[in-house]
Design a protein around this motif. Structure first.
Motif, PDB file in Angstrom:
ATOM      1  N   PRO A 553       0.642  -1.595   0.089  1.00 51.62           N
ATOM      2  CA  PRO A 553       0.169  -0.206  -0.162  1.00 51.62           C
ATOM      3  C   PRO A 553       0.261   1.065   0.367  1.00 51.62           C
ATOM      4  O   PRO A 553       1.934   1.060   1.016  1.00 51.62           O
ATOM      5  CB  PRO A 553      -0.813  -0.067   1.479  1.00 51.62           C
ATOM      6  N   PRO A 554      -0.073   2.437  -0.697  1.00 56.47           N
ATOM      7  CA  PRO A 554       1.326   3.305  -0.536  1.00 56.47           C
ATOM      8  C   PRO A 554       1.015   3.871   0.786  1.00 56.47           C
ATOM      9  O   PRO A 554       1.014   3.898   1.702  1.00 56.47           O
ATOM     10  CB  PRO A 554       0.211   4.240  -1.352  1.00 56.47           C
ATOM     11  N   LEU A 555       2.445   4.246   1.194  1.00 59.26           N
ATOM     12  CA  LEU A 555       2.741   4.917   2.374  1.00 59.26           C
ATOM     13  C   LEU A 555       2.781   4.517   3.330  1.00 59.26           C
ATOM     14  O   LEU A 555       1.648   4.401   5.065  1.00 59.26           O
ATOM     15  CB  LEU A 555       2.849   6.461   3.497  1.00 59.26           C
ATOM     16  N   GLY A 556       2.582   2.742   3.300  1.00 59.05           N
ATOM     17  CA  GLY A 556       2.479   1.693   4.191  1.00 59.05           C
ATOM     18  C   GLY A 556       3.622   0.311   4.113  1.00 59.05           C
ATOM     19  O   GLY A 556       4.200   0.211   3.314  1.00 59.05           O
ATOM     20  N   PHE A 557       2.744  -0.276   4.683  1.00 62.61           N
ATOM     21  CA  PHE A 557       3.301  -2.106   5.033  1.00 62.61           C
ATOM     22  C   PHE A 557       2.548  -3.111   4.722  1.00 62.61           C
ATOM     23  O   PHE A 557       1.520  -2.850   4.891  1.00 62.61           O
ATOM     24  CB  PHE A 557       4.122  -1.551   5.934  1.00 62.61           C
ATOM     25  N   LYS A 558       3.432  -3.845   4.377  1.00 70.18           N
ATOM     26  CA  LYS A 558       3.122  -5.597   4.415  1.00 70.18           C
ATOM     27  C   LYS A 558       3.512  -6.522   5.236  1.00 70.18           C
ATOM     28  O   LYS A 558       4.999  -5.948   5.066  1.00 70.18           O
ATOM     29  CB  LYS A 558       2.035  -6.275   2.760  1.00 70.18           C
ATOM     30  N   SER A 559       3.572  -7.066   6.002  1.00 75.28           N
ATOM     31  CA  SER A 559       4.119  -8.211   6.248  1.00 75.28           C
ATOM     32  C   SER A 559       3.938  -9.851   5.747  1.00 75.28           C
ATOM     33  O   SER A 559       3.002 -10.208   5.887  1.00 75.28           O
ATOM     34  CB  SER A 559       4.019  -8.295   8.390  1.00 75.28           C
ATOM     35  N   PHE A 560       5.227 -10.429   5.629  1.00 77.87           N
ATOM     36  CA  PHE A 560       5.083 -12.111   5.433  1.00 77.87           C
ATOM     37  C   PHE A 560       5.409 -13.118   6.146  1.00 77.87           C
ATOM     38  O   PHE A 560       6.886 -12.756   7.016  1.00 77.87           O
ATOM     39  CB  PHE A 560       6.037 -12.065   3.820  1.00 77.87           C
ATOM     40  N   TYR A 561       4.825 -14.015   6.866  1.00 79.95           N
ATOM     41  CA  TYR A 561       5.500 -14.994   7.172  1.00 79.95           C
ATOM     42  C   TYR A 561       6.114 -15.577   6.779  1.00 79.95           C
ATOM     43  O   TYR A 561       5.856 -16.922   5.607  1.00 79.95           O
ATOM     44  CB  TYR A 561       4.453 -15.544   7.930  1.00 79.95           C
ATOM     45  N   VAL A 562       7.698 -16.052   7.475  1.00 80.86           N
ATOM     46  CA  VAL A 562       8.351 -16.717   6.776  1.00 80.86           C
ATOM     47  C   VAL A 562       9.009 -17.964   7.105  1.00 80.86           C
ATOM     48  O   VAL A 562       9.227 -17.558   8.712  1.00 80.86           O
ATOM     49  CB  VAL A 562       9.824 -16.254   6.254  1.00 80.86           C
ATOM     50  N   GLN A 563       9.086 -19.974   6.702  1.00 80.35           N
ATOM     51  CA  GLN A 563       9.344 -20.143   7.793  1.00 80.35           C
ATOM     52  C   GLN A 563       9.751 -21.813   7.142  1.00 80.35           C
ATOM     53  O   GLN A 563       9.764 -21.478   5.827  1.00 80.35           O
ATOM     54  CB  GLN A 563       7.999 -21.287   8.516  1.00 80.35           C
ATOM     55  N   LYS A 564      10.728 -22.196   7.163  1.00 81.12           N
ATOM     56  CA  LYS A 564      11.936 -22.667   7.172  1.00 81.12           C
ATOM     57  C   LYS A 564      11.170 -23.789   6.509  1.00 81.12           C
ATOM     58  O   LYS A 564      10.108 -25.005   7.972  1.00 81.12           O
ATOM     59  CB  LYS A 564      13.165 -23.527   7.535  1.00 81.12           C
ATOM     60  N   LYS A 565      11.495 -25.068   5.980  1.00 80.29           N
ATOM     61  CA  LYS A 565      10.639 -26.501   5.520  1.00 80.29           C
ATOM     62  C   LYS A 565      11.134 -28.083   5.170  1.00 80.29           C
ATOM     63  O   LYS A 565      12.013 -27.152   4.804  1.00 80.29           O
ATOM     64  CB  LYS A 565       9.008 -26.242   4.820  1.00 80.29           C
TER      65      LYS A 565
END
Length: 999
Positions: A553-565
């Protein structure tokens, strides 16, 4: 007691009223009609670092390298100016002023306040530093100017506001800088360095003074009076009076055997003034009385100037002409010229810039466009993070106690714009100190961004990290944790997507986005050029995880959950016999398998034959030619007998082909490698190069190596190419030509090099094709043959070029020559098409200048579901994206109750049939999600004066008509209504907005 208090209050009010009325042009000493008015400008040119660090220059330590103490200059000037109300002095660099101001008690502050209010001390320029004009980006220049002006405004009010630019030492001058000075509301700018040939012609035809138009798009509103000093910025020979000078003092006692004032006065007029008046258009001559770090013995300077003024003014006539010497300032000189010329200058309107700069036929200062490329890249990252930091501070409405940490990066970036900092023209120890200051500033701002993100995500502030060493594929957090969260913040005013690339130890990972869906990823081996960096890389990671963070998003963020498998998803080397590589957007290239080189490029439905190779110039060491300068920190000069060689005609290569990214990894030599890369959804081909360590033979004679990347096409560019001006408008360049005069070319390569801050391109008008290369930092570049573009990447020079640094440009890290990594983003398309190639280039340049920033954290929750419940995973600072041609350039805290807001139109006039049109932005109270606008007032570009109060002195070239361009260039209305702002092409508008938090 009450009566005494009332009298004191009344006296204070009267004093304040008098102070306000005495500064400015009314404080200028009057000029005399019928006289040659010689404006003496006492000044000290105080580099914010160069051969000593900022603190060494300020405190006066390390005097073995240079005997200079800026604090002593401030102390002694303060005392000396007070002794005589006729005396004047100018300060320039706010970084040094603020350092001194912070150390003073109330008495010294009041003394300086009185001198500023009376006009005896004036601030010229007023930025945090005297910035370079070739390799700086416009955003960083405006930031550092605004920060310096804010400190002056907070300290002195209106009387501290500069009225003139004082750019006496930068090595060439840009159109964008002229536009910026006009936008700041300045009445003129004084230059010190222009090309030796250009200057000679101007001296002959009385065009040292001119009207300079900074912007083709904005026209007359960027016109600014400009003059060049007659003889650089040093005092005339024989008239320097300081610890750094050896000239004799003036003696006006007629009974003394040392009496010399008559001879010295005659010398001053006959050798320094008489001829100079022939080169200027009025009876006003500007004469700087100073030099580098002058006025450490301020009273000595002023005492001698007093005597010179007194003697000449008492005698008046020398060789039949009347002379009037006066203490003056840059703004007083400009006002005098305006008065006598009635604002009409006879020289032609200047539309081009002052690049490249040469001091003689063999000394073109075009090497510094590339010098210290890793520091140039670090500065670009610093600007990127500073904008992120300021935005998050404002969006989270953080309390004022966090502002000193934001200021730390503001000030470090201000120092970095100095013309001996980002230019790479400083000693190596000073370059280390610049990097140290920037590192501290970034660390301090990480506290700000972490606090803001903590508010939005409900995560502890100290849990957020950034990894600045991903350029060497190193990041301890992602390498050592089996799960981590990637938060991608977008500082642009519209949705963007970002390819995230992180070093990992693991062959398979799952990535979950904010919507709970799986995000496709790819794992690649780390490129061999990175793995082979000989020192400094401290990691066991040999793999890189790549995924696309879509629609941030503009002037915004997204978070991504990363996990080893468990599993093995590593992309293996592709051994097929298909040597063409394309993404889903029709962007691709082919490789000639016999050479390993790129041999064609295709995008936007255009196929072009292309060859890209690395070469190196043999830098001249001037062996047996001591009259000419060798290649060094400033100068680029190839060896005359053997100027250039290929690194290699072939490259060993390997291919990694995947759904997200395909890479061809080339090895040209032991010190040159490259990855040619296409991402699935990008509109460019990336050339990711790694150069170094360059091993240079130290036997005498010896040549340095200056490595370039050269792109060769079949386009007929007709000796013409284009480069950007500080990241803004394009400047037309023609090989072996200058728009202002017929240039003499004795150095074919270096005389045709220009600064490339973000873009260089060529066009084939008949074929309707444009080929462009965009950069990730400032570099020197040229088109030395039709169809070619070359960019200089890394320089190693074996000798000093004799311009003051006194050491060869041979950068070392960990006791070895440095390694530099960078990227070129290549585009191709029809000039007339939809979308236009210009709009594609603009979008790439904007996203690379203000890239989405990656924050990392380690979750305490064991599953994504638990994490999602506890922490918001996306945020937008705007309710909607702004149009493609508009950008919120600045959003930052300004006072306790207000923010600074800048909007910019990012397209030039006639650059795009649609996007080059004026656009209106509605700043209604629901545009921002975390605050609403209570009020909005427009200011000048530097945010230190209300726009309605700015009245610039009017200058015009005699060749201009009164109506010229008025329909296109008239400044937009302050506001169409309370919150509606119109922007014309290339226009930047600045506002102070009062806000009410919604948080």
């Amino acid at each position: 007691m009450r009566t005494r208090f009332s009298l004191q209050l009344l006296a204070l009010i009267v004093t304040l009223v008098q102070c306000k009325s005495n500064c400015g042009y009314q404080s200028c000493h009057p000029i005399k009609d019928g006289y040659i008015n010689v404006h003496l400008i006492p000044h000290s040119h105080d580099d914010v670092g160069w051969v000593k660090t900022v603190d060494q220059f300020y405190y006066g330590t390390n005097n073995f390298d240079y005997r200079a103490s800026v604090q002593t200059i401030y102390d002694n000037v303060l005392k000396a100016v007070q002794k005589n109300k006729q005396r004047r002095f100018i300060y320039v660099e706010s970084a040094f002023f603020w350092k001194w101001w912070q150390e003073q008690n109330e008495s010294e502050r009041n003394q300086l306040q009185q001198l500023v209010n009376s006009g005896q001390i004036e601030f010229a320029g007023g930025g945090w530093s005297m910035n370079d004009e070739a390799v700086v980006n416009y955003q960083s220049v405006i930031d550092q100017m605004s920060w310096g002006l804010k400190k002056l405004n907070d300290s002195f009010g209106d009387c501290g506001r500069p009225k003139a630019g004082w750019q006496i030492d930068p090595f060439g001058h840009s159109n964008e800088m002229a536009s910026i000075f006009a936008g700041l509301g300045y009445d003129g700018v004084i230059l010190g360095r222009i090309d030796y040939e250009d200057k000679s012609i101007r001296l002959e035809n009385r065009s040292m003074e001119m009207v300079w138009r900074g912007s083709r798009s904005l026209g007359r509103q960027t016109d600014i009076f400009t003059t060049t000093l007659y003889n650089h910025y040093d005092a005339p020979a024989g008239f320097c009076f300081d610890i750094l000078c050896e000239d004799s003092n003036l003696v006006d006692d007629p009974y003394s055997p040392e009496y010399n004032i008559d001879v010295k006065a005659e010398e001053f007029i006959s050798e320094h003034i008489k001829d100079s008046i022939k080169s200027f258009q009025t009876n006003n001559v500007i004469v700087p009385m100073g030099r580098d770090f002058a006025y450490q013995e301020a009273e000595t300077w002023f005492r001698n100037i007093d005597k010179l003024i007194k003697y000449i003014n008492n005698h008046e006539t020398f060789e039949g002409k009347k002379y009037n010497l006066l203490y003056s300032t840059p703004s007083c000189y400009i006002a005098a010229v305006q008065k006598q010329s009635k604002g009409i200058l006879t020289s032609p309107l200047k539309l081009d810039d002052f690049f490249p700069y040469a001091t003689d036929p063999h000394a073109y200062w075009t090497g510094y466009y590339t010098s210290r490329p890793t520091l140039k890249r670090y500065e670009r990252l610093g600007n990127n993070f500073l904008q992120v930091c300021k935005q998050l501070f404002a969006l989270a409405h953080l309390p004022s106690e966090f502002e000193p940490r934001l200021d730390s990066l503001r000030e470090a970036m201000g120092v970095m714009q100095h013309h001996d900092a980002i230019t790479g023209t400083e000693k190596e120890t000073v370059a280390y100190d610049y990097a140290r200051l920037l590192h501290i500033g970034i660390n301090d701002c990480e506290n700000v961004t972490s606090e803001a993100l903590s508010y939005f995500t409900n995560i502890e502030a100290n849990d957020f990290n950034t990894c600045l060493l991903t350029n060497i594929s190193q990041c301890a957090l992602t390498e050592t944790h089996d799960k981590f969260v990637v938060t991608v913040y977008n500082p642009l005013s519209r949705l963007v997507s970002k390819y995230v690339r992180l070093p990992v130890n693991g062959n398979s990972f799952s990535i979950t986005g904010p919507d709970g869906n799986n995000v496709h990823s790819q794992i690649l081996p780390t490129p061999i050029g990175i793995m082979n960096i000989p020192s400094g890389r401290q990691t066991s990671a040999s793999l890189e995880l790549i995924f696309e963070a879509q629609d941030i998003p503009p002037l915004g963020f997204k978070s991504f959950y990363v996990q080893k498998k468990n599993g093995d998803d590593v992309t293996r080397e592709d051994l097929s016999l298909d040597f063409s590589y394309f993404n889903g957007k029709g962007v691709g290239f082919t490789i000639d398998p016999s050479t390993g080189l790129v041999d064609s490029l295709e995008m936007n439905n255009v196929l072009l034959e292309l060859e890209q190779k690395f070469w190196f110039y043999n830098g001249s060491d001037s062996f047996m030619d001591f009259s000419s300068k060798p290649s060094g920190a400033y100068v680029f000069r190839p060896d005359t007998l053997s100027p250039i060689k290929k690194v290699s005609d072939t490259a060993a290569f390997e291919v990694y082909r995947g759904d997200l990214v395909t890479e061809v990894r080339q090895t040209f030599s032991e010190y040159v490698s490259q990855t040619v890369r296409i991402y699935a959804n990008e509109k460019f081909v990336e050339f990711d190069w790694v150069i170094g360590p360059i091993k240079t033979e130290m036997n005498w004679p010896s040549n340095g190596k200056e490595v370039i990347s050269r792109f060769t096409t079949s386009l007929n560019s007709e000796s013409t190419f284009y480069t950007d001006s500080n990241g803004r408008e394009l400047m037309k360049r023609q090989r072996n030509q200058r728009p202002s005069w017929n240039v003499t070319v004795l150095e074919n390569e270096s005389s045709n090099y220009y600064p490339v801050t973000s873009k260089i391109l060529i066009r084939d008008e008949e074929a309707n094709l444009e080929f462009a290369v965009l950069t990730d930092r400032a570099e020197g570049g040229s088109s030395l043959a039709d169809g070619e573009i070359e960019l200089m990447l890394l320089r190693s020079c074996v000798t000093d070029d004799q311009f003051g640094v006194n050491e060869a440009l041979m950068e070392v890290a960990y006791d070895l020559p440095i390694v530099a990594r960078g990227s070129h983003y290549v585009t191709l398309g029809n000039i007339e098409s939809e979308p236009t190639i210009a709009s594609i280039e603009n979008e790439i340049a904007t996203q690379k200048l203000l890239d989405s920033w990656i924050f990392l954290s380690v979750p305490t929750e064991t599953t994504f579901a638990d994490y999602e419940k506890a922490h918001p995973m996306q945020f937008s600072g705007l309710k909607k994206s702004l149009p493609q041609n508009v950008h919120i350039m600045t959003l930052e805290p300004w006072t306790k109750s207000s923010y600074l807001l800048r909007l910019e139109h990012v397209f030039e006039i006639e650059q795009d049939s649609t996007l080059s049109e004026p656009v209106t932005v509605d700043l209604k109270q629901d545009l921002f999600t975390s605050f609403e606008l209570k009020s909005i007032r427009e200011t000048t570009l530097g945010a230190n004066q209300w726009l309605k109060d700015n009245k610039r002195l009017n200058f015009k070239s005699a060749f201009q008509s009164d109506e010229e361009d008025l329909s296109k260039t008239k400044r937009s209305n302050a506001l169409n209504n309370e919150f509606s702002v119109e922007l014309k092409p290339m226009e930047i508008r600045t506002f102070i907005v009062e806000v009410v938090s919604k948080l």
